[in-house]
Design a protein around this motif. Structure first.
Motif, PDB file in Angstrom:
ATOM      1  N   MET A   1      11.452  -1.920  -6.463  1.00 17.89           N
ATOM      2  CA  MET A   1      10.297  -1.530  -7.059  1.00 17.89           C
ATOM      3  C   MET A   1       9.176  -0.712  -6.447  1.00 17.89           C
ATOM      4  O   MET A   1       9.046  -0.956  -5.439  1.00 17.89           O
ATOM      5  CB  MET A   1       9.791  -2.995  -7.782  1.00 17.89           C
ATOM      6  CG  MET A   1       8.759  -3.133  -8.562  1.00 17.89           C
ATOM      7  SD  MET A   1       8.721  -3.592 -10.189  1.00 17.89           S
ATOM      8  CE  MET A   1      10.345  -3.841 -10.644  1.00 17.89           C
ATOM      9  N   ALA A   2       8.721   0.213  -7.175  1.00 17.83           N
ATOM     10  CA  ALA A   2       7.678   0.870  -6.606  1.00 17.83           C
ATOM     11  C   ALA A   2       6.176   0.245  -6.298  1.00 17.83           C
ATOM     12  O   ALA A   2       6.143  -0.923  -6.976  1.00 17.83           O
ATOM     13  CB  ALA A   2       7.260   1.784  -7.762  1.00 17.83           C
ATOM     14  N   LYS A   3       5.850   0.672  -5.365  1.00 16.43           N
ATOM     15  CA  LYS A   3       4.333  -0.038  -4.814  1.00 16.43           C
ATOM     16  C   LYS A   3       3.157   0.770  -5.364  1.00 16.43           C
ATOM     17  O   LYS A   3       3.193   1.870  -5.326  1.00 16.43           O
ATOM     18  CB  LYS A   3       4.315  -0.033  -3.424  1.00 16.43           C
ATOM     19  CG  LYS A   3       5.327  -1.544  -2.947  1.00 16.43           C
ATOM     20  CD  LYS A   3       4.955  -1.824  -1.328  1.00 16.43           C
ATOM     21  CE  LYS A   3       5.687  -3.023  -1.200  1.00 16.43           C
ATOM     22  NZ  LYS A   3       4.476  -3.886  -0.303  1.00 16.43           N
ATOM     23  N   ILE A   4       1.998   0.027  -5.439  1.00 16.94           N
ATOM     24  CA  ILE A   4       0.821   0.786  -5.856  1.00 16.94           C
ATOM     25  C   ILE A   4      -0.182   0.192  -4.824  1.00 16.94           C
ATOM     26  O   ILE A   4      -0.178  -0.846  -4.416  1.00 16.94           O
ATOM     27  CB  ILE A   4       0.437   0.800  -7.417  1.00 16.94           C
ATOM     28  CG1 ILE A   4       0.306  -0.692  -7.612  1.00 16.94           C
ATOM     29  CG2 ILE A   4       1.370   1.430  -8.024  1.00 16.94           C
ATOM     30  CD1 ILE A   4      -0.354  -0.873  -9.084  1.00 16.94           C
ATOM     31  N   ARG A   5      -1.153   1.069  -4.732  1.00 14.47           N
ATOM     32  CA  ARG A   5      -2.048   1.011  -3.826  1.00 14.47           C
ATOM     33  C   ARG A   5      -3.716   0.756  -4.746  1.00 14.47           C
ATOM     34  O   ARG A   5      -3.871   1.837  -5.322  1.00 14.47           O
ATOM     35  CB  ARG A   5      -2.318   1.917  -2.785  1.00 14.47           C
ATOM     36  CG  ARG A   5      -3.730   1.462  -1.739  1.00 14.47           C
ATOM     37  CD  ARG A   5      -3.878   2.397  -0.575  1.00 14.47           C
ATOM     38  NE  ARG A   5      -2.615   2.467   0.326  1.00 14.47           N
ATOM     39  CZ  ARG A   5      -2.144   3.413   0.729  1.00 14.47           C
ATOM     40  NH1 ARG A   5      -2.511   4.540   0.495  1.00 14.47           N
ATOM     41  NH2 ARG A   5      -0.989   3.253   1.527  1.00 14.47           N
ATOM     42  N   ILE A   6      -4.297  -0.321  -4.883  1.00 20.72           N
ATOM     43  CA  ILE A   6      -5.418  -0.232  -5.682  1.00 20.72           C
ATOM     44  C   ILE A   6      -6.808  -0.707  -4.795  1.00 20.72           C
ATOM     45  O   ILE A   6      -6.677  -1.451  -4.070  1.00 20.72           O
ATOM     46  CB  ILE A   6      -5.281  -1.609  -6.720  1.00 20.72           C
ATOM     47  CG1 ILE A   6      -4.011  -1.831  -7.278  1.00 20.72           C
ATOM     48  CG2 ILE A   6      -6.374  -1.877  -7.656  1.00 20.72           C
ATOM     49  CD1 ILE A   6      -3.572  -3.213  -7.733  1.00 20.72           C
TER      50      ILE A   6
ATOM     51  N   VAL B   1       0.567  -3.822  -3.765  1.00 18.07           N
ATOM     52  CA  VAL B   1       1.259  -4.467  -4.529  1.00 18.07           C
ATOM     53  C   VAL B   1       2.278  -4.091  -5.132  1.00 18.07           C
ATOM     54  O   VAL B   1       2.499  -2.720  -5.274  1.00 18.07           O
ATOM     55  CB  VAL B   1       0.235  -5.311  -5.504  1.00 18.07           C
ATOM     56  CG1 VAL B   1      -0.561  -6.364  -4.901  1.00 18.07           C
ATOM     57  CG2 VAL B   1      -0.250  -4.305  -6.587  1.00 18.07           C
ATOM     58  N   GLU B   2       3.111  -4.595  -5.497  1.00 15.29           N
ATOM     59  CA  GLU B   2       4.376  -4.235  -6.445  1.00 15.29           C
ATOM     60  C   GLU B   2       4.108  -3.633  -7.943  1.00 15.29           C
ATOM     61  O   GLU B   2       3.041  -4.526  -8.300  1.00 15.29           O
ATOM     62  CB  GLU B   2       5.552  -5.148  -6.331  1.00 15.29           C
ATOM     63  CG  GLU B   2       6.248  -5.667  -5.171  1.00 15.29           C
ATOM     64  CD  GLU B   2       7.385  -4.506  -4.714  1.00 15.29           C
ATOM     65  OE1 GLU B   2       7.588  -4.067  -5.445  1.00 15.29           O
ATOM     66  OE2 GLU B   2       7.114  -4.632  -3.475  1.00 15.29           O
ATOM     67  N   ALA B   3       4.567  -2.571  -8.136  1.00 18.07           N
ATOM     68  CA  ALA B   3       4.176  -2.427  -9.639  1.00 18.07           C
ATOM     69  C   ALA B   3       4.863  -2.984 -10.871  1.00 18.07           C
ATOM     70  O   ALA B   3       5.619  -2.482 -11.410  1.00 18.07           O
ATOM     71  CB  ALA B   3       4.321  -0.957  -9.848  1.00 18.07           C
TER      72      ALA B   3
ATOM     73  N   ILE C   1       1.312  -7.012 -13.201  1.00 16.30           N
ATOM     74  CA  ILE C   1       0.128  -6.084 -12.390  1.00 16.30           C
ATOM     75  C   ILE C   1      -0.310  -4.959 -13.065  1.00 16.30           C
ATOM     76  O   ILE C   1      -1.593  -4.992 -13.244  1.00 16.30           O
ATOM     77  CB  ILE C   1       0.897  -5.883 -11.093  1.00 16.30           C
ATOM     78  CG1 ILE C   1       1.056  -7.086 -10.271  1.00 16.30           C
ATOM     79  CG2 ILE C   1      -0.350  -5.134 -10.196  1.00 16.30           C
ATOM     80  CD1 ILE C   1      -0.114  -8.090  -9.807  1.00 16.30           C
ATOM     81  N   LEU C   2       0.411  -4.160 -13.602  1.00 14.87           N
ATOM     82  CA  LEU C   2       0.002  -2.874 -14.286  1.00 14.87           C
ATOM     83  C   LEU C   2      -0.699  -3.350 -15.367  1.00 14.87           C
ATOM     84  O   LEU C   2      -1.841  -2.419 -15.836  1.00 14.87           O
ATOM     85  CB  LEU C   2       1.283  -2.311 -14.845  1.00 14.87           C
ATOM     86  CG  LEU C   2       2.014  -1.471 -13.819  1.00 14.87           C
ATOM     87  CD1 LEU C   2       3.344  -0.831 -14.262  1.00 14.87           C
ATOM     88  CD2 LEU C   2       1.437  -0.802 -12.763  1.00 14.87           C
ATOM     89  N   GLY C   3      -0.701  -4.523 -16.281  1.00 20.72           N
ATOM     90  CA  GLY C   3      -1.503  -4.827 -17.244  1.00 20.72           C
ATOM     91  C   GLY C   3      -2.836  -5.203 -16.834  1.00 20.72           C
ATOM     92  O   GLY C   3      -3.947  -4.822 -17.309  1.00 20.72           O
TER      93      GLY C   3
ATOM     94  N   VAL D   1       2.353   4.460  -3.958  1.00 15.38           N
ATOM     95  CA  VAL D   1       2.902   4.538  -2.519  1.00 15.38           C
ATOM     96  C   VAL D   1       4.380   4.770  -2.524  1.00 15.38           C
ATOM     97  O   VAL D   1       4.940   4.146  -3.235  1.00 15.38           O
ATOM     98  CB  VAL D   1       2.593   3.055  -1.988  1.00 15.38           C
ATOM     99  CG1 VAL D   1       2.898   3.361  -0.227  1.00 15.38           C
ATOM    100  CG2 VAL D   1       1.307   2.897  -1.910  1.00 15.38           C
ATOM    101  N   LYS D   2       4.567   5.885  -1.729  1.00 14.18           N
ATOM    102  CA  LYS D   2       6.101   6.233  -1.464  1.00 14.18           C
ATOM    103  C   LYS D   2       6.713   5.155  -0.600  1.00 14.18           C
ATOM    104  O   LYS D   2       5.990   4.771   0.381  1.00 14.18           O
ATOM    105  CB  LYS D   2       6.148   7.683  -0.921  1.00 14.18           C
ATOM    106  CG  LYS D   2       5.157   8.501  -1.994  1.00 14.18           C
ATOM    107  CD  LYS D   2       6.345   9.372  -2.852  1.00 14.18           C
ATOM    108  CE  LYS D   2       5.464  10.067  -3.879  1.00 14.18           C
ATOM    109  NZ  LYS D   2       6.148  10.751  -4.840  1.00 14.18           N
TER     110      LYS D   2
END
Length: 60
Positions: free
Chosen positions: A1-6, A37-39, A43-45, A59-60
């Protein structure tokens, strides 16, 4: 799963209680605080509800 930085870029002061609690649930409690965190759909909501207060980078 992709990760994102918030990163929180605007204050939660003078915002509705639900937005304050969403920031807290994301782990953001100070200005310029960053979490990675994991996307997941949940979390996206949450990010969508406070997108005017945060920046999101994949994040790659």
């Amino acid at each position: 799963m992709a990760k994102i930085r918030i990163t929180q870029v605007k204050s939660g002061i003078d915002r509705p209680e639900r937005q304050k609690l969403t920031l807290k649930a994301l782990g953001l409690n100070k200005m310029h605080a960053t979490k990675e965190v994991e996307a997941t759909p949940q979390i996206l909501g949450m990010v969508r509800k406070v997108e005017h207060l945060v920046t999101v980078v994949e994040v790659k």
